[in-house]
Write a protein that holds these residues in place. Structure first.
Motif, PDB file in Angstrom:
ATOM      1  N   ASN A   8       0.801  -1.115   0.002  1.00 34.69           N
ATOM      2  CA  ASN A   8       0.140  -0.036   0.116  1.00 34.69           C
ATOM      3  C   ASN A   8       0.805   1.425   0.059  1.00 34.69           C
ATOM      4  O   ASN A   8       0.726   2.135   0.900  1.00 34.69           O
ATOM      5  CB  ASN A   8      -0.870   0.066   1.037  1.00 34.69           C
ATOM      6  N   LEU A   9       1.958   1.330  -0.912  1.00 39.29           N
ATOM      7  CA  LEU A   9       2.899   2.585  -1.016  1.00 39.29           C
ATOM      8  C   LEU A   9       2.116   3.835  -1.428  1.00 39.29           C
ATOM      9  O   LEU A   9       1.607   3.623  -2.518  1.00 39.29           O
ATOM     10  CB  LEU A   9       3.886   2.052  -1.827  1.00 39.29           C
ATOM     11  N   THR A  10       1.910   4.826  -0.820  1.00 32.93           N
ATOM     12  CA  THR A  10       1.408   6.045  -1.154  1.00 32.93           C
ATOM     13  C   THR A  10       2.496   7.103  -0.835  1.00 32.93           C
ATOM     14  O   THR A  10       3.215   7.028  -0.019  1.00 32.93           O
ATOM     15  CB  THR A  10       0.198   6.278  -0.169  1.00 32.93           C
ATOM     16  N   VAL A  11       2.414   8.029  -2.118  1.00 32.53           N
ATOM     17  CA  VAL A  11       3.323   8.944  -2.050  1.00 32.53           C
ATOM     18  C   VAL A  11       2.764  10.380  -2.504  1.00 32.53           C
ATOM     19  O   VAL A  11       1.894  10.458  -3.479  1.00 32.53           O
ATOM     20  CB  VAL A  11       4.599   8.835  -3.086  1.00 32.53           C
ATOM     21  N   ALA A  12       2.561  11.376  -1.728  1.00 32.47           N
ATOM     22  CA  ALA A  12       2.220  12.848  -1.937  1.00 32.47           C
ATOM     23  C   ALA A  12       2.916  13.796  -2.002  1.00 32.47           C
ATOM     24  O   ALA A  12       3.891  13.820  -1.178  1.00 32.47           O
ATOM     25  CB  ALA A  12       0.953  12.981  -0.967  1.00 32.47           C
ATOM     26  N   SER A  44       3.683   8.584 -14.862  1.00 32.42           N
ATOM     27  CA  SER A  44       2.676   7.663 -14.092  1.00 32.42           C
ATOM     28  C   SER A  44       3.228   7.267 -12.800  1.00 32.42           C
ATOM     29  O   SER A  44       2.354   6.662 -12.004  1.00 32.42           O
ATOM     30  CB  SER A  44       2.571   6.296 -15.192  1.00 32.42           C
ATOM     31  N   GLY A  45       4.163   7.783 -12.078  1.00 30.31           N
ATOM     32  CA  GLY A  45       4.695   7.242 -11.102  1.00 30.31           C
ATOM     33  C   GLY A  45       5.714   6.253 -10.889  1.00 30.31           C
ATOM     34  O   GLY A  45       6.055   5.906  -9.897  1.00 30.31           O
ATOM     35  N   LYS A  46       6.176   5.779 -11.920  1.00 25.36           N
ATOM     36  CA  LYS A  46       7.339   4.577 -11.786  1.00 25.36           C
ATOM     37  C   LYS A  46       8.723   4.965 -11.186  1.00 25.36           C
ATOM     38  O   LYS A  46       8.949   4.240 -10.132  1.00 25.36           O
ATOM     39  CB  LYS A  46       7.685   4.295 -13.372  1.00 25.36           C
ATOM     40  N   SER A  47       9.046   6.155 -11.636  1.00 23.81           N
ATOM     41  CA  SER A  47      10.251   6.604 -10.658  1.00 23.81           C
ATOM     42  C   SER A  47      10.104   7.071  -9.476  1.00 23.81           C
ATOM     43  O   SER A  47      10.994   6.719  -8.475  1.00 23.81           O
ATOM     44  CB  SER A  47      11.180   7.915 -11.719  1.00 23.81           C
ATOM     45  N   VAL A  48       8.997   7.726  -9.288  1.00 30.34           N
ATOM     46  CA  VAL A  48       8.676   8.151  -7.682  1.00 30.34           C
ATOM     47  C   VAL A  48       8.420   7.180  -6.803  1.00 30.34           C
ATOM     48  O   VAL A  48       8.943   6.831  -5.884  1.00 30.34           O
ATOM     49  CB  VAL A  48       7.476   8.883  -7.695  1.00 30.34           C
ATOM     50  N   THR A  49       7.928   5.814  -7.357  1.00 32.68           N
ATOM     51  CA  THR A  49       8.022   4.763  -6.668  1.00 32.68           C
ATOM     52  C   THR A  49       9.400   4.191  -6.256  1.00 32.68           C
ATOM     53  O   THR A  49       9.812   3.787  -5.191  1.00 32.68           O
ATOM     54  CB  THR A  49       7.138   3.316  -7.228  1.00 32.68           C
ATOM     55  N   SER A  50      10.226   3.939  -7.256  1.00 31.77           N
ATOM     56  CA  SER A  50      11.833   3.887  -6.800  1.00 31.77           C
ATOM     57  C   SER A  50      12.381   4.652  -5.901  1.00 31.77           C
ATOM     58  O   SER A  50      13.112   4.257  -5.276  1.00 31.77           O
ATOM     59  CB  SER A  50      12.440   3.680  -8.209  1.00 31.77           C
ATOM     60  N   MET A  51      12.161   5.855  -6.018  1.00 33.40           N
ATOM     61  CA  MET A  51      12.794   7.047  -5.284  1.00 33.40           C
ATOM     62  C   MET A  51      12.213   6.939  -3.878  1.00 33.40           C
ATOM     63  O   MET A  51      13.141   6.952  -2.662  1.00 33.40           O
ATOM     64  CB  MET A  51      12.563   8.378  -5.779  1.00 33.40           C
ATOM     65  N   ILE A  64       5.333   9.778   2.671  1.00 44.70           N
ATOM     66  CA  ILE A  64       5.113   8.768   2.199  1.00 44.70           C
ATOM     67  C   ILE A  64       4.526   7.726   3.197  1.00 44.70           C
ATOM     68  O   ILE A  64       4.769   7.914   4.510  1.00 44.70           O
ATOM     69  CB  ILE A  64       6.748   7.878   1.967  1.00 44.70           C
ATOM     70  N   SER A  65       3.724   6.859   2.709  1.00 42.26           N
ATOM     71  CA  SER A  65       2.880   6.175   3.631  1.00 42.26           C
ATOM     72  C   SER A  65       3.090   4.594   2.968  1.00 42.26           C
ATOM     73  O   SER A  65       3.205   4.394   1.847  1.00 42.26           O
ATOM     74  CB  SER A  65       1.577   6.506   4.128  1.00 42.26           C
ATOM     75  N   VAL A 226       1.951  -2.480 -14.766  1.00 42.23           N
ATOM     76  CA  VAL A 226       1.577  -1.498 -15.385  1.00 42.23           C
ATOM     77  C   VAL A 226       1.085  -0.297 -14.634  1.00 42.23           C
ATOM     78  O   VAL A 226      -0.212  -0.541 -13.863  1.00 42.23           O
ATOM     79  CB  VAL A 226       0.497  -1.887 -16.515  1.00 42.23           C
ATOM     80  N   MET A 227       1.333   0.741 -14.938  1.00 47.61           N
ATOM     81  CA  MET A 227       0.985   1.788 -13.926  1.00 47.61           C
ATOM     82  C   MET A 227       0.387   2.807 -14.810  1.00 47.61           C
ATOM     83  O   MET A 227       1.013   3.132 -15.929  1.00 47.61           O
ATOM     84  CB  MET A 227       2.154   2.308 -12.964  1.00 47.61           C
ATOM     85  N   TYR A 228      -0.657   3.628 -14.124  1.00 52.20           N
ATOM     86  CA  TYR A 228      -1.130   4.592 -15.034  1.00 52.20           C
ATOM     87  C   TYR A 228      -1.631   5.915 -13.934  1.00 52.20           C
ATOM     88  O   TYR A 228      -2.360   5.456 -13.098  1.00 52.20           O
ATOM     89  CB  TYR A 228      -2.417   4.447 -15.710  1.00 52.20           C
ATOM     90  N   GLN A 229      -1.127   6.775 -14.020  1.00 53.09           N
ATOM     91  CA  GLN A 229      -1.661   7.866 -13.237  1.00 53.09           C
ATOM     92  C   GLN A 229      -1.448   7.664 -11.544  1.00 53.09           C
ATOM     93  O   GLN A 229      -2.304   8.038 -10.711  1.00 53.09           O
ATOM     94  CB  GLN A 229      -2.886   8.515 -13.358  1.00 53.09           C
ATOM     95  N   GLY A 230      -0.290   7.117 -11.450  1.00 49.19           N
ATOM     96  CA  GLY A 230       0.147   6.658  -9.766  1.00 49.19           C
ATOM     97  C   GLY A 230      -0.495   5.522  -9.457  1.00 49.19           C
ATOM     98  O   GLY A 230      -0.400   4.928  -8.256  1.00 49.19           O
ATOM     99  N   GLU A 231      -1.414   4.808 -10.398  1.00 49.27           N
ATOM    100  CA  GLU A 231      -2.020   3.623  -9.698  1.00 49.27           C
ATOM    101  C   GLU A 231      -1.623   2.364 -10.556  1.00 49.27           C
ATOM    102  O   GLU A 231      -1.300   2.390 -11.673  1.00 49.27           O
ATOM    103  CB  GLU A 231      -3.648   3.663  -9.720  1.00 49.27           C
TER     104      GLU A 231
END
Length: 590
Positions: A8-12, A44-51, A64-65, A226-231
């Motif tokens: 349930n990774l969420t980044v804002a 889409s949030g790919k790189s933000v997920t890795s960071m 980050i939560s 596959v990610m689209y708009q953060g999901e």
């Protein structure tokens, strides 16, 4: 047990109106020896997920939560000191843009050796030897001599090889690869993919592979998300994703992948999703060339010692000749360091040519005065390889776009802003984004801004240096379609510099293959792709990733031999080259 488990990774990110979520409740895991690919459009949030996994987001501006479990330990709960021990040692990352992650103040050898000394506690001498071995492994020519070179001494592809060597140095349990092969030519890309597979076999390394290249995904990934708009919109085995994609978005991603051989039997370039009956105006062979290059050579002096005596030279471009017709696309292809980008920079006199002739639209380029050269550059624009390095971080996008228009006095500021807004929309971005700064965009979005900037002066010719390499497949298709539309409507000529052979096949009228600063084969697109004559051309074509999951366990076994050095002694006399004509306009070096 999973090496990495994301729950349930969420980044804002902090925004003017509050917090805006850019990654929304994403969950996945990766086991030892497994590769998970995350794909999706730019933004889409790919790189933000890795960071977020690496804890590299600024805590003041990012929230980050969720849970990021590495071997059962939640990284989000660790102190910064504990994370420093984990970064590079247990988890390593290959970043998307090497110029932003290499320190320009230190040599590349120092930066790799630093990680070895810090984590392995070895001597400087041992670290130097291991660093040289790593540089040789990723095929940096003259690795021992280049140990003391700085990042700006390397081409974009060479800098990416340095980053890969740095990430692999400590043989991490988890490797996060964020577009690791974007800036690499197809041969070194194949070798790096083989290298990552070998590392997995030897060390059981888990790999999180972030890319927009679906051909690479098919060849390296066990599973795909596959990610689209953060999901997360779809996930499964790579074979399932490619054979039976459940979501329309996934189907669109796969459909827009350029595939080698798709242009067989078609004259001239062709847009994606285009009606095969559409007719395109081909450049007239009888028309006078817009650009004529004769015996162009560009060399860089090597100076050593206290008195900086000249001891040799880098023969970056060596005695090349070609022409470019109005409305034509000539593509330059070849490995990183072969002289493609130097050729483009020499044409615009951003790099001083050593000898030869360049005629553009009736002008003798090498003998123009400063004021004449300024006018010329209105008609000859360049899209650079690294969008982050070519955009001023202190200027907003609006300022970057309107600056050339105002400097050349083509109209008022209001007209410049209006034109910039229209071009932003045309390259797939919102005009409302113009007040933002380059760091607020993804890599692909920055490249689109650079393309819009090149179009501000209504040029006759554009030198596109890896102009679509940083873009995901859907945006890549849009930009290629845009470039082809502009060529048809404005009669633009393109010198298209690229390592993506499938894209080159789609956009080109003619293709020139470069090796160590020389053109080894040149001719019509169909002749080069359907009947390659030079061994090096065949090697390039054989290295192209194919979007077929059945090839996932395949290793190309490309010989990892060191590239020959373009460095020559002072008394070096270039060999006289002979070419034979295979068919009409198709020439190959003997």
């Amino acid at each position: 047990m999973s090496v990495l488990c994301i729950e349930n990774l969420t980044v804002a990110f902090r925004h003017d109106e509050g917090w805006r979520e850019v990654v929304k409740g994403v969950s996945f895991d990766i086991h030892a020896g497994e590769t998970l690919a995350i794909v999706g459009e730019s933004g889409s949030g790919k790189s933000v997920t890795s960071m977020a996994i690496m804890r590299l987001l600024n805590a003041r501006h990012a929230r980050i939560s969720g849970k990021v479990l590495l071997n059962g330990v939640d990284l989000l709960g660790l102190s910064e000191a504990a994370m420093r021990d984990i970064r590079g040692n247990a988890v390593a990352m290959i970043f998307q843009e090497p110029m932003t992650s290499l320190n320009p103040s230190f040599t590349i050898g120092h930066q790799i050796a630093e990680a070895l000394i810090t984590h392995r506690k070895i001597t400087k001498r041992a670290a130097r030897e291991e660093t040289i071995r790593l540089l040789e492994k990723v095929r940096i020519p003259n690795a021992a001599k280049r140990f003391d070179d700085y990042p700006h001494h390397f081409s974009g592809g060479m800098r990416q090889r340095v980053m890969i060597a740095m990430a692999l140095a400590l043989r991490p349990r988890l490797l996060i690869a964020d577009e690791p092969t974007t800036a690499l030519d197809v041969t070194i890309q194949g070798q790096i993919l083989d290298l990552i597979k070998t590392l997995q076999e030897e060390e059981g390394t888990a790999v999180l592979f972030i890319t927009h290249d679906m051909g690479v995904v098919a060849e390296v990934a066990d599973r795909t998300l596959v990610m689209y708009q953060g999901e997360k919109v779809e996930s499964g085995t790579t074979a399932e994703i490619f054979s039976a994609p459940a979501q329309a978005y996934t189907r669109r991603l796969i459909a827009t992948v350029p595939q080698l051989g798709a242009m067989r039997g078609i004259d001239g370039p062709r847009k994606f999703a285009d009606d095969a009956t559409t007719t395109y105006t081909l450049p007239s062979a009888s028309a006078p060339p817009l650009l004529s290059v004769k015996n162009l050579s560009t060399r860089f002096d090597i100076r050593e010692g206290l008195l900086s005596r000249k001891t040799g030279a880098v023969h970056a471009v060596e005695n090349i000749s070609f022409v470019l017709l109005p409305g034509e696309t000539l593509s330059l292809v070849g490995e990183s360091g072969c002289g493609k980008s130097t050729t483009g920079r020499s044409l615009t006199r951003l790099t001083a040519a050593t000898s030869g002739q360049i005629e553009f639209d009736g002008y003798d380029v090498l003998n123009l005065s400063a004021s004449e050269l300024r006018k010329l550059r209105c008609a000859m624009q360049m899209i650079f390889q690294d969008p982050f390095a070519s955009l001023n971080p202190r200027m907003s996008v609006e300022e970057a776009l309107i600056e050339p228009y105002l400097q050349h006095r083509l109209g008022s500021k209001a007209q410049a802003i209006q034109k910039a807004a229209a071009l932003m929309e045309r390259v797939g971005l919102s005009a409302a984004m113009m007040k933002r700064y380059p760091h607020e965009f993804s890599g692909g979005q920055r490249q689109r801004i650079c393309i819009a900037r090149a179009l501000m002066l209504d040029p006759k010719m554009i030198i596109a240096d890896e102009s679509v390499s940083a873009l995901d497949v859907t945006v890549k298709a849009q930009i290629i379609n845009l470039l082809l539309d502009l060529q048809q409507s404005l009669g633009l000529s393109y010198l298209f510099i690229s390592h993506d052979m499938a894209v080159v096949e789609r956009v080109s009228h003619r293709v020139a293959v470069m090796l160590l600063g020389e053109i080894v084969e040149i001719g019509p697109r169909a002749a080069i792709f359907d009947n390659p004559q030079h061994d090096y051309t065949r090697k390039l074509l054989a290295s192209v990733p194919v979007p077929d999951p059945a090839r996932r366990q395949l290793k190309r076994q490309i010989e990892v031999s060191e590239l020959k050095s373009p460095i020559r002694p002072l008394d070096y006399v270039p060999e006289t080259r002979r070419y034979r004509e295979v068919s009409a306009g198709h020439w190959v070096m003997e």
